[in-house]
Design a protein around this motif. Structure first.
Motif, PDB file in Angstrom:
ATOM      1  N   ILE A  24       0.879  -1.169   0.044  1.00 41.24           N
ATOM      2  CA  ILE A  24      -0.086   0.095  -0.008  1.00 41.24           C
ATOM      3  C   ILE A  24       0.820   1.354  -0.066  1.00 41.24           C
ATOM      4  CG2 ILE A  24      -1.692   1.414   1.191  1.00 41.24           C
ATOM      5  CD1 ILE A  24      -2.687  -1.493   2.638  1.00 41.24           C
ATOM      6  N   ALA A  25       1.805   1.320   0.819  1.00 42.30           N
ATOM      7  CA  ALA A  25       2.802   2.431   1.199  1.00 42.30           C
ATOM      8  C   ALA A  25       3.307   2.685  -0.400  1.00 42.30           C
ATOM      9  CB  ALA A  25       3.796   2.460   2.039  1.00 42.30           C
ATOM     10  N   LEU A  26       3.873   1.460  -0.795  1.00 42.60           N
ATOM     11  CA  LEU A  26       4.905   1.686  -2.268  1.00 42.60           C
ATOM     12  C   LEU A  26       3.754   2.321  -3.133  1.00 42.60           C
ATOM     13  CD1 LEU A  26       6.908  -1.600  -1.962  1.00 42.60           C
ATOM     14  CD2 LEU A  26       7.708   0.733  -2.440  1.00 42.60           C
ATOM     15  N   ALA A  27       2.656   1.858  -3.522  1.00 45.26           N
ATOM     16  CA  ALA A  27       1.660   2.386  -4.315  1.00 45.26           C
ATOM     17  C   ALA A  27       1.182   3.750  -4.296  1.00 45.26           C
ATOM     18  CB  ALA A  27       0.496   1.433  -4.277  1.00 45.26           C
ATOM     19  N   LEU A  28       1.032   4.293  -3.062  1.00 45.40           N
ATOM     20  CA  LEU A  28       0.499   5.578  -2.888  1.00 45.40           C
ATOM     21  C   LEU A  28       1.537   6.416  -3.165  1.00 45.40           C
ATOM     22  CD1 LEU A  28      -1.428   5.293   0.724  1.00 45.40           C
ATOM     23  CD2 LEU A  28      -2.309   5.224  -1.851  1.00 45.40           C
ATOM     24  N   ALA A  29       2.871   5.961  -2.800  1.00 44.73           N
ATOM     25  CA  ALA A  29       4.050   6.781  -3.190  1.00 44.73           C
ATOM     26  C   ALA A  29       4.412   6.961  -4.663  1.00 44.73           C
ATOM     27  CB  ALA A  29       5.408   6.233  -2.569  1.00 44.73           C
ATOM     28  N   GLU A  30       4.054   5.823  -5.160  1.00 45.34           N
ATOM     29  CA  GLU A  30       4.026   5.811  -6.787  1.00 45.34           C
ATOM     30  C   GLU A  30       3.317   6.693  -7.296  1.00 45.34           C
ATOM     31  OE1 GLU A  30       5.859   2.850  -8.546  1.00 45.34           O
ATOM     32  OE2 GLU A  30       5.167   4.166 -10.525  1.00 45.34           O
ATOM     33  N   GLN A  31       2.070   6.818  -6.770  1.00 46.26           N
ATOM     34  CA  GLN A  31       1.090   7.555  -7.412  1.00 46.26           C
ATOM     35  C   GLN A  31       1.331   9.074  -7.057  1.00 46.26           C
ATOM     36  OE1 GLN A  31       0.036   5.341  -9.601  1.00 46.26           O
ATOM     37  NE2 GLN A  31      -1.394   6.601  -9.660  1.00 46.26           N
ATOM     38  N   GLY A  32       2.430   9.574  -6.245  1.00 47.15           N
ATOM     39  CA  GLY A  32       2.737  10.894  -5.992  1.00 47.15           C
ATOM     40  C   GLY A  32       2.732  11.499  -4.483  1.00 47.15           C
ATOM     41  N   ALA A  33       1.971  10.371  -3.666  1.00 43.52           N
ATOM     42  CA  ALA A  33       1.649  10.771  -2.121  1.00 43.52           C
ATOM     43  C   ALA A  33       3.083  10.865  -1.402  1.00 43.52           C
ATOM     44  CB  ALA A  33       0.694  10.002  -1.770  1.00 43.52           C
ATOM     45  N   GLU A  46      11.620   1.447   8.337  1.00 43.47           N
ATOM     46  CA  GLU A  46      12.575   2.194   7.703  1.00 43.47           C
ATOM     47  C   GLU A  46      12.888   1.320   6.491  1.00 43.47           C
ATOM     48  OE1 GLU A  46      15.201   2.239  10.990  1.00 43.47           O
ATOM     49  OE2 GLU A  46      14.098   3.951  11.824  1.00 43.47           O
ATOM     50  N   ALA A  47      12.656  -0.019   6.582  1.00 45.37           N
ATOM     51  CA  ALA A  47      12.964  -0.630   5.190  1.00 45.37           C
ATOM     52  C   ALA A  47      12.086  -0.420   4.270  1.00 45.37           C
ATOM     53  CB  ALA A  47      12.999  -2.217   5.548  1.00 45.37           C
ATOM     54  N   THR A  48      10.740  -0.133   4.520  1.00 45.24           N
ATOM     55  CA  THR A  48       9.860   0.347   3.419  1.00 45.24           C
ATOM     56  C   THR A  48       9.899   1.594   2.894  1.00 45.24           C
ATOM     57  OG1 THR A  48       7.978  -1.289   4.434  1.00 45.24           O
ATOM     58  CG2 THR A  48       7.426   0.495   3.163  1.00 45.24           C
ATOM     59  N   CYS A  49      10.385   2.332   4.022  1.00 47.67           N
ATOM     60  CA  CYS A  49      10.589   3.849   3.870  1.00 47.67           C
ATOM     61  C   CYS A  49      11.684   3.940   2.600  1.00 47.67           C
ATOM     62  CB  CYS A  49      11.036   4.319   4.946  1.00 47.67           C
ATOM     63  SG  CYS A  49      10.954   6.141   5.189  1.00 47.67           S
ATOM     64  N   ALA A  50      12.846   3.120   2.997  1.00 48.10           N
ATOM     65  CA  ALA A  50      14.042   3.167   2.089  1.00 48.10           C
ATOM     66  C   ALA A  50      13.775   2.749   0.596  1.00 48.10           C
ATOM     67  CB  ALA A  50      14.993   1.940   2.564  1.00 48.10           C
ATOM     68  N   ILE A  52      10.883   3.124  -0.836  1.00 52.54           N
ATOM     69  CA  ILE A  52      10.109   4.076  -1.524  1.00 52.54           C
ATOM     70  C   ILE A  52      11.078   5.132  -1.871  1.00 52.54           C
ATOM     71  CG2 ILE A  52       8.640   6.164  -1.025  1.00 52.54           C
ATOM     72  CD1 ILE A  52       6.899   4.233   0.743  1.00 52.54           C
ATOM     73  N   GLN A  53      12.080   5.512  -1.315  1.00 49.18           N
ATOM     74  CA  GLN A  53      13.040   6.612  -1.605  1.00 49.18           C
ATOM     75  C   GLN A  53      13.874   6.227  -2.671  1.00 49.18           C
ATOM     76  OE1 GLN A  53      14.513   6.971   2.294  1.00 49.18           O
ATOM     77  NE2 GLN A  53      13.371   8.656   2.777  1.00 49.18           N
ATOM     78  N   LYS A  54      14.158   4.771  -2.707  1.00 41.20           N
ATOM     79  CA  LYS A  54      15.013   4.354  -3.739  1.00 41.20           C
ATOM     80  C   LYS A  54      14.360   4.487  -5.188  1.00 41.20           C
ATOM     81  CE  LYS A  54      17.144   0.186  -4.754  1.00 41.20           C
ATOM     82  NZ  LYS A  54      16.794  -1.431  -4.595  1.00 41.20           N
ATOM     83  N   ALA A  55      12.903   4.227  -4.898  1.00 37.69           N
ATOM     84  CA  ALA A  55      12.099   4.459  -6.409  1.00 37.69           C
ATOM     85  C   ALA A  55      11.986   5.762  -6.594  1.00 37.69           C
ATOM     86  CB  ALA A  55      10.940   3.582  -5.935  1.00 37.69           C
ATOM     87  N   GLY A  56      12.309   6.878  -5.883  1.00 36.59           N
ATOM     88  CA  GLY A  56      12.047   8.037  -6.243  1.00 36.59           C
ATOM     89  C   GLY A  56      10.923   9.185  -5.432  1.00 36.59           C
TER      90      GLY A  56
END
Ligand SMILES: NC(=O)c1ccc[n+]([C@@H]2O[C@H](COP(=O)([O-])OP(=O)(O)OC[C@H]3O[C@@H](n4cnc5c(N)ncnc54)[C@H](O)[C@@H]3O)[C@@H](O)[C@H]2O)c1
Length: 250
Positions: A24-33, A46-50, A52-56
């Motif tokens: 969920i977190a990755l998908a929302l970040a992918e959409q720009g949130a 922190e792992a999920t956060c990293a 997301i950040q790695k994907a920009g």
């Protein structure tokens, strides 16, 4: 990006350190949130956060226990400060306590009754209570609750307490949807079927019994939440949607 663009929005996903919540977190970040990644266990957040950040994408880890109202309030404040805005998308995904006991209710001792109800029902109430003022002030908000088929259907698989927490929170979300509809806030529930991460013996038999022919994946949940979190979903509120590969239809 055109539809389901979440640029400028700030999301909080609870229990997002692995599996469905991470999807969920990755998908929302992918959409720009910008995403506040919560988990009880800091290293998971922190792992999920990293990732997301790695994907920009933009993310911050906010570890706290959703059952602790003071910690929830402090966590939301921290997230808002770090991400430069109030939480306007809340995804209550944390729902399996670390020590969840499975078994028939008759065998579960009273001191174990509260855990599954506490995380699912009071955990969601705490987060909704902390997030509503900011959403109401802005006149826009999205609340997405993650539930389970066990909250909708009676099953003899040892999940009566878990199911009661899920059933309770589904009802809570329905009422919130009515109370807050006039404030531009929607509230919906996704009732998940069995996920791939569940593992365990007999899992391939279960998968074969699902019409779509497979168990759920984090990205299945992420895509559905991205829609429910989007501006385009404003006509959809107060509903529980089964997301289960067609296992149960209503
Ligand atoms: N796994 C399944 O097959 C399945 C099926 C139906 C519904 N669900 C629901 O989907 C959601 C996610 O399930 P999952 O299997 O991905 O979960 P999971 O247990 O794999 O991950 C959830 C995360 O929540 C964290 N967590 C636990 N207690 C917490 C608390 N008090 N505060 C904050 N974080 C906490 C855990 O540390 C963990 O990292 C849950 O609500 C679950 O009930 C799962």
């Amino acid at each position: 990006m055109s539809m389901f663009d979440l640029t400028g929005h700030v999301a909080l996903v609870t229990g997002a350190g692995q599996n469905a919540g991470a999807g969920i977190a990755l998908a929302l970040a992918e959409q720009g949130a910008a995403v506040a990644v919560n988990d009880l266990r800091a290293e998971r957040a922190e792992a999920t956060c990293a990732e997301i950040q790695k994907a920009g994408g933009t993310a911050v880890a906010v570890p706290f226990d959703v059952t602790d109202l003071d910690a929830v309030r402090a966590g939301l404040a921290r997230a808002g400060e770090a991400l430069g805005g109030h939480i306007d998308i809340l995804v209550n995904n944390a729902g399996i306590p670390a020590d969840m006991g499975y078994g028939p209710f008759r065998d579960i001792t009273p001191e174990r009754w509260r855990g599954p109800v506490e995380i699912n029902l009071f955990g969601a109430m705490n987060c909704v209570h902390a997030a509503l003022p900011g959403m109401r002030q802005a006149g826009w908000g999205r609340i997405v609750q993650i539930s389970s088929g066990a909250g909708r259907t009676g099953l003899a698989i040892g999940v009566a307490l878990y199911g009661s927490g899920k059933g309770g929170v589904e009802s809570f979300v329905r009422h919130i949807s009515q109370e807050e509809a006039g404030a531009g806030i929607t509230a919906n529930t996704l009732a998940l079927g069995l996920m791939q991460s569940a593992g365990g013996p007999g899992i391939s038999d279960i998968a074969a019994g699902i019409p779509v022919g497979r168990l759920g994946r984090p990205e299945d949940v992420g895509a559905a939440v991205a829609f429910l979190a989007s501006p385009e979903s404003s006509w959809l509120t107060g509903q529980t949607i089964d997301l289960n590969g067609g296992s149960v239809t209503r």
